[in-house]
Design a protein around this motif. Sequence first.
Motif, PDB file in Angstrom:
ATOM      1  N   HIS A 101       0.811  -1.225   0.000  1.00  0.00           N
ATOM      2  CA  HIS A 101       0.000   0.000   0.000  1.00  0.00           C
ATOM      3  C   HIS A 101       0.841   1.271   0.000  1.00  0.00           C
ATOM      4  N   LYS A 102       2.073   1.196  -0.435  1.00  0.00           N
ATOM      5  CA  LYS A 102       2.948   2.367  -0.557  1.00  0.00           C
ATOM      6  C   LYS A 102       3.438   2.438  -1.995  1.00  0.00           C
ATOM      7  N   SER A 103       3.359   3.633  -2.569  1.00  0.00           N
ATOM      8  CA  SER A 103       3.802   3.765  -3.956  1.00  0.00           C
ATOM      9  C   SER A 103       5.324   3.703  -4.039  1.00  0.00           C
ATOM     10  N   ILE A 104       5.817   3.037  -5.064  1.00  0.00           N
ATOM     11  CA  ILE A 104       7.257   2.898  -5.279  1.00  0.00           C
ATOM     12  C   ILE A 104       7.577   3.313  -6.704  1.00  0.00           C
ATOM     13  N   LYS A 105       8.848   3.673  -6.935  1.00  0.00           N
ATOM     14  CA  LYS A 105       9.280   4.095  -8.268  1.00  0.00           C
ATOM     15  C   LYS A 105       9.970   2.971  -9.029  1.00  0.00           C
ATOM     16  N   ILE A 106      10.629   2.075  -8.296  1.00  0.00           N
ATOM     17  CA  ILE A 106      11.346   0.962  -8.935  1.00  0.00           C
ATOM     18  C   ILE A 106      10.940  -0.342  -8.251  1.00  0.00           C
ATOM     19  N   ALA A 107      10.549  -1.320  -9.057  1.00  0.00           N
ATOM     20  CA  ALA A 107      10.233  -2.653  -8.535  1.00  0.00           C
ATOM     21  C   ALA A 107      11.488  -3.501  -8.604  1.00  0.00           C
ATOM     22  N   LYS A 108      11.814  -4.165  -7.509  1.00  0.00           N
ATOM     23  CA  LYS A 108      13.006  -5.007  -7.467  1.00  0.00           C
ATOM     24  C   LYS A 108      12.725  -6.354  -8.115  1.00  0.00           C
ATOM     25  N   LYS A 109      13.786  -7.075  -8.378  1.00  0.00           N
ATOM     26  CA  LYS A 109      13.673  -8.402  -8.979  1.00  0.00           C
ATOM     27  C   LYS A 109      13.005  -9.354  -7.987  1.00  0.00           C
ATOM     28  N   GLY A 110      11.986 -10.088  -8.453  1.00  0.00           N
ATOM     29  CA  GLY A 110      11.298 -11.060  -7.605  1.00  0.00           C
ATOM     30  C   GLY A 110      10.255 -10.466  -6.686  1.00  0.00           C
ATOM     31  N   GLN A 111       9.954  -9.189  -6.834  1.00  0.00           N
ATOM     32  CA  GLN A 111       9.012  -8.510  -5.961  1.00  0.00           C
ATOM     33  C   GLN A 111       7.613  -8.525  -6.588  1.00  0.00           C
ATOM     34  N   GLY A 112       6.591  -8.841  -5.788  1.00  0.00           N
ATOM     35  CA  GLY A 112       5.208  -8.807  -6.253  1.00  0.00           C
ATOM     36  C   GLY A 112       4.643  -7.409  -6.055  1.00  0.00           C
ATOM     37  N   VAL A 113       4.274  -6.759  -7.138  1.00  0.00           N
ATOM     38  CA  VAL A 113       3.878  -5.353  -7.113  1.00  0.00           C
ATOM     39  C   VAL A 113       2.479  -5.208  -7.691  1.00  0.00           C
ATOM     40  N   GLY A 114       1.677  -4.308  -7.116  1.00  0.00           N
ATOM     41  CA  GLY A 114       0.356  -4.003  -7.647  1.00  0.00           C
ATOM     42  C   GLY A 114       0.444  -2.929  -8.714  1.00  0.00           C
ATOM     43  N   VAL A 115      -0.153  -3.182  -9.859  1.00  0.00           N
ATOM     44  CA  VAL A 115      -0.101  -2.249 -10.989  1.00  0.00           C
ATOM     45  C   VAL A 115      -1.519  -2.030 -11.501  1.00  0.00           C
ATOM     46  N   LYS A 116      -1.884  -0.770 -11.701  1.00  0.00           N
ATOM     47  CA  LYS A 116      -3.184  -0.434 -12.281  1.00  0.00           C
ATOM     48  C   LYS A 116      -3.129  -0.702 -13.781  1.00  0.00           C
ATOM     49  N   VAL A 117      -4.078  -1.516 -14.286  1.00  0.00           N
ATOM     50  CA  VAL A 117      -4.098  -1.850 -15.710  1.00  0.00           C
ATOM     51  C   VAL A 117      -5.391  -1.358 -16.340  1.00  0.00           C
ATOM     52  N   LYS A 118      -5.353  -1.123 -17.650  1.00  0.00           N
ATOM     53  CA  LYS A 118      -6.529  -0.579 -18.331  1.00  0.00           C
ATOM     54  C   LYS A 118      -7.476  -1.648 -18.847  1.00  0.00           C
ATOM     55  N   LYS A 119      -7.015  -2.893 -18.979  1.00  0.00           N
ATOM     56  CA  LYS A 119      -7.862  -3.998 -19.428  1.00  0.00           C
ATOM     57  C   LYS A 119      -7.712  -5.168 -18.473  1.00  0.00           C
ATOM     58  N   GLU A 120      -8.623  -6.114 -18.608  1.00  0.00           N
ATOM     59  CA  GLU A 120      -8.582  -7.292 -17.756  1.00  0.00           C
ATOM     60  C   GLU A 120      -7.447  -8.221 -18.179  1.00  0.00           C
ATOM     61  N   VAL A 121      -6.696  -8.715 -17.200  1.00  0.00           N
ATOM     62  CA  VAL A 121      -5.653  -9.711 -17.448  1.00  0.00           C
ATOM     63  C   VAL A 121      -5.964 -10.947 -16.616  1.00  0.00           C
ATOM     64  N   LYS A 122      -5.322 -12.041 -16.935  1.00  0.00           N
ATOM     65  CA  LYS A 122      -5.557 -13.281 -16.196  1.00  0.00           C
ATOM     66  C   LYS A 122      -4.279 -13.768 -15.557  1.00  0.00           C
ATOM     67  N   GLU A 123      -4.445 -14.627 -14.569  1.00  0.00           N
ATOM     68  CA  GLU A 123      -3.280 -15.184 -13.902  1.00  0.00           C
ATOM     69  C   GLU A 123      -2.465 -16.006 -14.891  1.00  0.00           C
ATOM     70  N   GLY A 124      -1.177 -15.807 -14.879  1.00  0.00           N
ATOM     71  CA  GLY A 124      -0.294 -16.529 -15.790  1.00  0.00           C
ATOM     72  C   GLY A 124       0.049 -15.774 -17.046  1.00  0.00           C
ATOM     73  N   ASP A 125      -0.606 -14.629 -17.313  1.00  0.00           N
ATOM     74  CA  ASP A 125      -0.250 -13.810 -18.469  1.00  0.00           C
ATOM     75  C   ASP A 125       1.166 -13.277 -18.302  1.00  0.00           C
ATOM     76  N   LEU A 126       1.893 -13.202 -19.397  1.00  0.00           N
ATOM     77  CA  LEU A 126       3.265 -12.738 -19.358  1.00  0.00           C
ATOM     78  C   LEU A 126       3.335 -11.241 -19.620  1.00  0.00           C
ATOM     79  N   VAL A 127       4.315 -10.601 -18.986  1.00  0.00           N
ATOM     80  CA  VAL A 127       4.519  -9.159 -19.167  1.00  0.00           C
ATOM     81  C   VAL A 127       5.864  -8.973 -19.856  1.00  0.00           C
ATOM     82  N   PHE A 128       5.845  -8.249 -20.964  1.00  0.00           N
ATOM     83  CA  PHE A 128       7.078  -7.980 -21.723  1.00  0.00           C
ATOM     84  C   PHE A 128       7.420  -6.512 -21.622  1.00  0.00           C
TER      85      PHE A 128
END
Length: 128
Positions: A101-128
């Motif tokens: 619940h705190k905003s961050i500027k850089i996500a570290k490797k292996g860190q689970g981060v919450g990101v606001k997205v504009k469309k629905e995504v599903k578990e297991g989708d890859l991010v490039f």
Amino acid sequence: MKKKSKKIVKKKIIKKVVKKITIKKKVIKKKVVKKKVVKKKAVRTKASNKRKPIGKVLHFYNKISVAIIKFNKPTKIGTNLSFEGNKNCFFQILKSMQYDHKSIKIAKKGQGVGVKVKKEVKEGDLVF
């Protein structure tokens, strides 16, 4: 006299063969150019297998439209992200991230981060 006539005939045949070869080379060059153009268009529309994923979607909260992403590399705000799954594929600029619940500027490797997205995504989708 017969020997001279045979030499003249051979020269004429060689000239015809040379012309046919040059015509074939031109046709082959045109086909190669067309294939390259088709490949470039395919790369733009479909996901390329050469890219490596930056992260993976762990969970999606559909009411608030937030995805929990586990990043494989350190990622900054402002990077272009491509969410790609079985049914959906879209691009988005990373505008904000939160960790505990705190905003961050850089996500570290292996860190689970919450990101606001504009469309629905599903578990297991890859991010490039």
